[in-house]
Design a protein around this motif. Structure first.
Motif, mmCIF file in Angstrom:
data_model
loop_
_atom_site.group_PDB
_atom_site.id
_atom_site.type_symbol
_atom_site.label_atom_id
_atom_site.label_comp_id
_atom_site.label_asym_id
_atom_site.label_seq_id
_atom_site.Cartn_x
_atom_site.Cartn_y
_atom_site.Cartn_z
ATOM 1 N N HIS A 154 0.836 -1.208 0.000
ATOM 2 C CA HIS A 154 0.000 0.000 0.000
ATOM 3 C C HIS A 154 0.870 1.257 0.000
ATOM 4 O O HIS A 154 0.636 2.189 -0.768
ATOM 5 C CB HIS A 154 -0.931 -0.006 1.225
ATOM 6 N N ILE A 155 1.894 1.257 0.848
ATOM 7 C CA ILE A 155 2.776 2.436 0.922
ATOM 8 C C ILE A 155 3.518 2.604 -0.413
ATOM 9 O O ILE A 155 3.624 3.708 -0.953
ATOM 10 C CB ILE A 155 3.768 2.296 2.094
ATOM 11 N N ALA A 156 3.976 1.491 -0.972
ATOM 12 C CA ALA A 156 4.761 1.562 -2.210
ATOM 13 C C ALA A 156 3.929 2.125 -3.361
ATOM 14 O O ALA A 156 4.448 2.798 -4.250
ATOM 15 C CB ALA A 156 5.290 0.177 -2.562
ATOM 16 N N ARG A 163 7.494 8.116 -1.214
ATOM 17 C CA ARG A 163 8.655 9.001 -1.237
ATOM 18 C C ARG A 163 8.987 9.468 0.191
ATOM 19 O O ARG A 163 10.131 9.437 0.621
ATOM 20 C CB ARG A 163 8.381 10.196 -2.150
ATOM 21 N N ALA A 164 7.954 9.901 0.916
ATOM 22 C CA ALA A 164 8.186 10.409 2.274
ATOM 23 C C ALA A 164 8.738 9.295 3.175
ATOM 24 O O ALA A 164 9.674 9.505 3.940
ATOM 25 C CB ALA A 164 6.883 10.957 2.841
ATOM 26 N N PRO A 171 15.240 2.871 1.520
ATOM 27 C CA PRO A 171 14.358 2.231 0.549
ATOM 28 C C PRO A 171 13.539 1.072 1.130
ATOM 29 O O PRO A 171 13.991 0.376 2.041
ATOM 30 C CB PRO A 171 15.310 1.725 -0.538
ATOM 31 N N LEU A 172 12.347 0.926 0.588
ATOM 32 C CA LEU A 172 11.512 -0.245 0.893
ATOM 33 C C LEU A 172 12.164 -1.478 0.271
ATOM 34 O O LEU A 172 12.965 -1.354 -0.651
ATOM 35 C CB LEU A 172 10.132 -0.057 0.255
ATOM 36 N N THR A 434 8.696 15.644 2.010
ATOM 37 C CA THR A 434 9.447 14.977 0.943
ATOM 38 C C THR A 434 10.855 15.538 0.871
ATOM 39 O O THR A 434 11.708 14.965 0.227
ATOM 40 C CB THR A 434 8.790 15.210 -0.434
ATOM 41 N N ASP A 435 11.083 16.635 1.546
ATOM 42 C CA ASP A 435 12.373 17.303 1.389
ATOM 43 C C ASP A 435 13.242 17.089 2.620
ATOM 44 O O ASP A 435 13.934 17.967 3.084
ATOM 45 C CB ASP A 435 12.151 18.803 1.188
ATOM 46 N N VAL A 436 13.124 15.891 3.198
ATOM 47 C CA VAL A 436 13.870 15.675 4.430
ATOM 48 C C VAL A 436 15.203 15.004 4.130
ATOM 49 O O VAL A 436 15.311 14.229 3.190
ATOM 50 C CB VAL A 436 13.074 14.788 5.412
ATOM 51 N N PRO A 437 16.200 15.283 4.931
ATOM 52 C CA PRO A 437 17.468 14.588 4.732
ATOM 53 C C PRO A 437 17.280 13.098 4.989
ATOM 54 O O PRO A 437 16.455 12.704 5.811
ATOM 55 C CB PRO A 437 18.386 15.214 5.781
ATOM 56 N N LYS A 438 18.019 12.290 4.306
ATOM 57 C CA LYS A 438 17.873 10.839 4.487
ATOM 58 C C LYS A 438 18.341 10.414 5.872
ATOM 59 O O LYS A 438 19.324 10.923 6.387
ATOM 60 C CB LYS A 438 18.707 10.115 3.426
#
Ligand code: HEC
Ligand code: HEC
Length: 442
Positions: A154-156, A163-164, A171-172, A434-438
């Protein structure tokens, strides 16, 4: 002849009434011991951070957890989210005696206010972290009926959500590969022949682990959101500030009736022996011997079943998916024992915001606060659970006025409203971070 007597009688009764209400409206003068006890009940500080959850306190995770909390896509039929039962409009509960979505449950939906201050979860304490608690209802066949593979698919498939989620935790798993990652799978310990269980058993250990890691991250983000649900700054807290700072104006935040209720709460009522500290809970378990809703002998074993449930849990504070497997929460699991004296014990709930979440107790036994206090007054219908029956729990024999005063006090524990952005459904999914650092997995 009779008339003067009658006039006198009526006059006498009326003036006695008048005196009583005048007397009753006077402010309570608390003695030193009471003042000391009152100051222990306020203010309520910030909720602690849970070291087993690396996302706790992370603003991006809180927002994503907020979206997941309201996301019915986590359920088997796309219709049930956490908020279906924990409805913010009903004090994060559902107004029902026991939860009922896919199948009727056996316990009441607890409110979520101040959950982050606790250290045991569920009425019987069978979870020791908020994030591991959150994973149970998703896969519970009576509640949301989902499974961990379906949740990740569902998330994918929801692009902004994916993305968030990936920006926050990495990564998933490679879910496109349906050989390795079936549409539905989860462990079903009681039913190894269940299609979900068979699909789960066929997956490689490595893939199961990467699924578990992503699934536990879902729970951790939801828990980060739940930490925002704080009830404090109530009329009672203003009153205590008034006492502390000798501010008459603030002291008036509690009506004389609520002040009398407070005195009863500390003294005659013995309430503070279990509902103690600024969250009005000792966070532990007690047996009240409550009859079932139908009035029969208690049937729910409570803590007695909760401890084995906790020790058998798949995801724990001390396990491989914890971010602090040797920390404090892990240590509280050591030496945990259970005996017959724990049969029928339930967790002491916080009393903050208690006025907005009837009915009360683990199976919704009481429709309103007056009924709860009638119970503490008479212990009517209570079963003796064991020889060590709570010593402090004896009938308190309240007058109707005392019950009204205690209710007035309980209602003064309604906290200030928090930012409404947290109590409503999240905005459009474009609001997702969506613009967060990894921040990759450990
Ligand atoms: C079908 C209704 C239902 C749904 C859906 C549901 N819950 Fe609950 N929740 C309950 C009930 C009932 C309990 C108490 C169960 C017990 O003690 O055995 C509970 C307990 C809890 C607790 C423990 C609170 C405490 O003080 O011990 C938390 C936290 C919680 N739920 C969060 C969630 C989250 C997060 C979700 C979504 C992933 C969720 N719930 C979905 C009904 C529901
Ligand atoms: C021996 C410990 C103990 C004492 C003393 C005690 N309580 Fe409780 N209280 C509990 C426990 C445990 C529960 C939850 C029981 C359950 O769910 O079955 C509870 C539940 C409640 C609830 C229902 C809250 C909810 O969300 O369902 C209220 C209200 C309450 N207590 C108020 C009081 C007041 C007022 C007093 C004093 C007159 C008091 N309690 C004394 C342990 C105690």
């Amino acid at each position: 002849m009779l008339l003067p007597w009658l006039v006198l009688l009526v006059w006498g009764a009326a003036s006695a009434d008048l005196q009583e209400t005048e007397g009753a409206e006077q402010e309570v003068q608390f003695d030193e011991r009471e003042l000391r006890r009152i100051l222990q009940l306020s203010p309520l500080g910030e909720p602690p951070l849970d070291a087993t959850n690396r996302f706790d306190g992370n603003p991006q995770a809180e927002r994503l957890g907020h979206a997941l909390f309201f996301d019915a896509g986590l359920s088997v039929n796309g219709e049930i989210s956490c908020a279906t039962c924990h409805d913010p409009k009903q004090g994060f509960s559902d107004g029902k005696p026991v939860a009922d979505t896919l199948e009727p449950g056996k316990r009441r939906t607890p409110a979520l206010w101040n959950a982050a201050y606790g250290h045991w979860y569920f009425h019987d304490g069978r979870a020791a972290t908020l994030w591991s608690q959150a994973l149970d209802p998703i896969e519970d066949e009576a509640e949301m009926g989902g499974d961990r593979l379906a949740v990740l698919h569902h998330i994918a498939q929801d692009e902004p959500l994916r993305r968030a989620f990936e920006q926050l935790r990495g990564p998933l798993p490679e879910l496109e590969n349906s050989e390795d990652f079936p549409a539905h799978a989860r462990p079903v310990p009681d039913e190894p022949e269940h299609p979900h269980a068979r699909a789960w058993a066929k997956m490689s250990e490595e893939n199961r682990e990467s699924v578990n890691r992503a699934f536990t991250d879902v729970g951790k983000m939801i828990a980060a959101y739940e930490r925002r649900l704080v009830s404090r700054d109530s009329a009672f807290d203003r009153f205590v500030t008034g006492l502390r700072e000798q501010d008459q104006e603030l002291r008036r935040a509690l009506s004389p009736s609520a002040q009398r209720g407070l005195r009863l709460f500390l003294g005659k009522g013995r309430c503070r022996l279990c509902h103690n500290g600024p969250n009005f809970s000792d966070g532990e378990f007690h047996g009240l011997g409550l009859a079932t809703r139908a009035g029969g002998m208690p049937t729910d074993s409570g803590r007695y079943g909760g401890v084995p449930g906790l020790l058998e849990r798949e995801f724990t504070a001390s396990g491989p998916y914890s971010d602090a497997p040797l920390g404090e929460r892990a240590r509280q699991l050591e030496g945990l024992r259970v005996g017959p004296e724990n049969w029928g014990e339930f967790k002491t709930p916080s009393l903050r915001n208690v006025g907005e979440r009837a009915p009360y107790m683990h199976a919704g036994q009481f429709a309103d606060l007056e009924s709860v206090l009638n119970f503490y007054s008479t212990l009517e219908g209570a079963a003796p659970l064991h020889q060590h029956q709570e010593q402090v729990l004896t009938a308190r024999d309240f007058t109707p006025q005392e019950i009204a005063d205690l209710v007035a006090f309980l209602l003064s524990l309604q906290g200030a409203a928090i930012d409404s952005a947290w109590t409503g459904p999240p905005g459009s999914s474009r609001d997702l971070p969506t613009d967060v650092p990894k921040q990759h997995d450990r």
